[in-house]
Design a protein around this motif. Structure first.
Motif, PDB file in Angstrom:
ATOM      1  N   ALA A  43       0.811  -1.218   0.000  1.00  0.00           N
ATOM      2  CA  ALA A  43       0.000   0.000   0.000  1.00  0.00           C
ATOM      3  C   ALA A  43       0.845   1.269   0.000  1.00  0.00           C
ATOM      4  CB  ALA A  43      -0.944  -0.002   1.200  1.00  0.00           C
ATOM      5  N   VAL A  44       2.065   1.187   0.514  1.00  0.00           N
ATOM      6  CA  VAL A  44       2.881   2.404   0.631  1.00  0.00           C
ATOM      7  C   VAL A  44       4.239   2.300  -0.050  1.00  0.00           C
ATOM      8  CG1 VAL A  44       1.807   3.201   2.767  1.00  0.00           C
ATOM      9  CG2 VAL A  44       3.725   1.625   2.887  1.00  0.00           C
ATOM     10  N   ARG A 210      -5.962   2.620   4.433  1.00  0.00           N
ATOM     11  CA  ARG A 210      -5.316   2.994   3.175  1.00  0.00           C
ATOM     12  C   ARG A 210      -6.295   2.963   2.013  1.00  0.00           C
ATOM     13  NH1 ARG A 210      -0.361  -0.025   5.246  1.00  0.00           N
ATOM     14  NH2 ARG A 210       1.077   1.645   5.769  1.00  0.00           N
ATOM     15  N   SER A 214      -7.173   6.336  -0.206  1.00  0.00           N
ATOM     16  CA  SER A 214      -6.367   6.259  -1.423  1.00  0.00           C
ATOM     17  C   SER A 214      -7.008   6.984  -2.603  1.00  0.00           C
ATOM     18  CB  SER A 214      -6.138   4.784  -1.808  1.00  0.00           C
ATOM     19  OG  SER A 214      -7.377   4.150  -2.100  1.00  0.00           O
ATOM     20  N   PRO A 220      -0.096  10.360   0.023  1.00  0.00           N
ATOM     21  CA  PRO A 220       0.162   9.249   0.948  1.00  0.00           C
ATOM     22  C   PRO A 220       0.734   9.793   2.253  1.00  0.00           C
ATOM     23  CG  PRO A 220       1.787   9.286  -0.829  1.00  0.00           C
ATOM     24  CD  PRO A 220       0.736  10.291  -1.189  1.00  0.00           C
TER      25      PRO A 220
END
Length: 374
Positions: A43-44, A210, A214, A220
């Motif tokens: 996710a990051v 997230r 998103s 982020p």
């Protein structure tokens, strides 16, 4: 090529990592036994390809592939398993390749060749993204003072809808701490569960945060480094951050300007940290923040010796925070007496007497009566 490996069995995972590590163009950026941790990482962090076992607890390799592509649509997935009966299903779900264990060097080389061709085609079809420092986006807006509200920042603020109250509480915890370990989060929010279940809940809830944040061009703001979770203050608008910065600025210069006090009062006007939220972990922090604010108001009021009206305003604000502070009532009464406003002084005394009688069953200090009669 940035790849992650996911397998709940240790030996196949180590073997695949060793085989991939000989390729100069392969960067193994994550090795995971838990599918939820792989989702959390992806996710990051940028990931080009994922090698996934197909039979894992919680999520199968095929389910994980679908979830990973929700996060990174261009990510290529390779299924690595000891069961060949899933091959047709794998290709039906747009899996790039399907490799049966034990993986041979020759078979792995063919898979990597297919991966390289797909990445080359993607590079030609899409320009490289800008560096993070040049990314344009909207900061997440988080109000922690006087309640808890999450919205997109900028000129058009839209509420961010989170999946559950626990998801909202986790986000509030992360923002309050800025940097915190996974162990501390799990122990704080899921201490009544066993370690495995607590960590599973943590990873799943992080994923929902997230996913909810998103969209809408939000920058982020949540990253991981090893076992630590980190909020990027530059990617969020948070009233608590602004309030704490003003407190720190005042401590450093040893003085409080009227502008600082007005800005703090504007931020704190609706109430303290996470007002109305029964978060046990936030109680001490909320108390400390209010104590620091009250200390600043009191110091500012006492410094206004030549401005009694301004001092009165500051003392009255203090009493809004804690109406039972007899010492502050005394200062208000003293100022009214000094200004020859006896009716207001007596009204303040009666208010204090009523409060003390109702809350403590006690009368005011006799010295206050003497002050009024002097």
């Amino acid at each position: 090529m940035r790849v992650i490996l996911v397998d709940d069995e240790e030996l196949p995972l180590k073997r695949l990592k060793r085989m991939l590590s000989v390729y100069a163009d392969i960067q193994i950026c994550g090795v995971f036994h838990n599918p939820a941790e792989a989702l959390d990482y992806t996710a990051v962090h940028p990931v080009d390809a994922a090698f996934l076992d197909i039979t894992m607890p919680g999520l199968s390799g095929l389910q994980l592939a679908n979830r990973l592509r929700e996060l990174r649509p261009a990510l290529a997935c390779v299924i690595v398993t000891g069961y060949d009966e899933y091959a047709v299903q794998a290709y039906d779900t747009d899996i790039l390749d399907y490799v049966v264990k034990p993986v041979t060097e020759e078979r792995l080389a063919r898979t990597l060749q297919r991966l390289r061709r797909q990445l080359l085609a993607d590079d030609q079809a899409h320009p490289l993204p800008q560096p993070q420092s040049q990314l344009q986006g909207t900061r997440l807006s988080i109000r922690l003072l006087g309640g808890l509200e999450i919205s997109s920042g900028g000129s058009r603020r839209e509420p961010v809808k989170l999946r559950s109250p626990k998801t909202l509480e986790l986000l509030a915890l992360l923002v309050c701490h800025r940097t915190i370990s996974r162990e501390e989060v799990a122990d704080t929010l899921w201490r009544d569960l066993g370690p495995d279940k607590a960590w599973k809940n943590l990873n799943t809830t992080l994923y929902y945060i997230r996913r909810a944040t998103s969209e809408g061009g939000l920058l982020p703001f949540l990253s991981t480094e090893g076992n630590m979770l980190h909020i990027d203050p530059a990617a969020v608008e948070c009233d608590m951050y602004e309030f704490e910065a003003l407190l720190q600025e005042a401590r450093e210069i040893g003085d409080f300007s009227d502008d600082q006090l007005r800005r703090m009062d504007r931020l704190y006007r609706e109430g303290g940290l996470l007002k109305g939220r029964m978060y046990e972990w936030a109680t001490e922090r909320a108390r400390r923040l209010e104590h620091e604010y009250a200390a600043m108001l009191e110091a500012a009021a006492r410094s206004k010796g030549t401005e009694p009206l301004r001092a009165l305003q500051l003392y009255e604000r203090l009493l809004q925070l804690d109406e039972l502070r007899e010492d502050i009532h005394r200062e208000v009464i003293r100022l009214y007496v000094a200004m020859d406003r006896q009716s207001e002084a007596r009204r303040q005394y009666r208010l204090l007497a009523q409060l003390l009688d109702r809350e403590l069953g006690a009368p005011p200090d006799p010295e206050l009566r003497q002050l009024l009669d002097s």
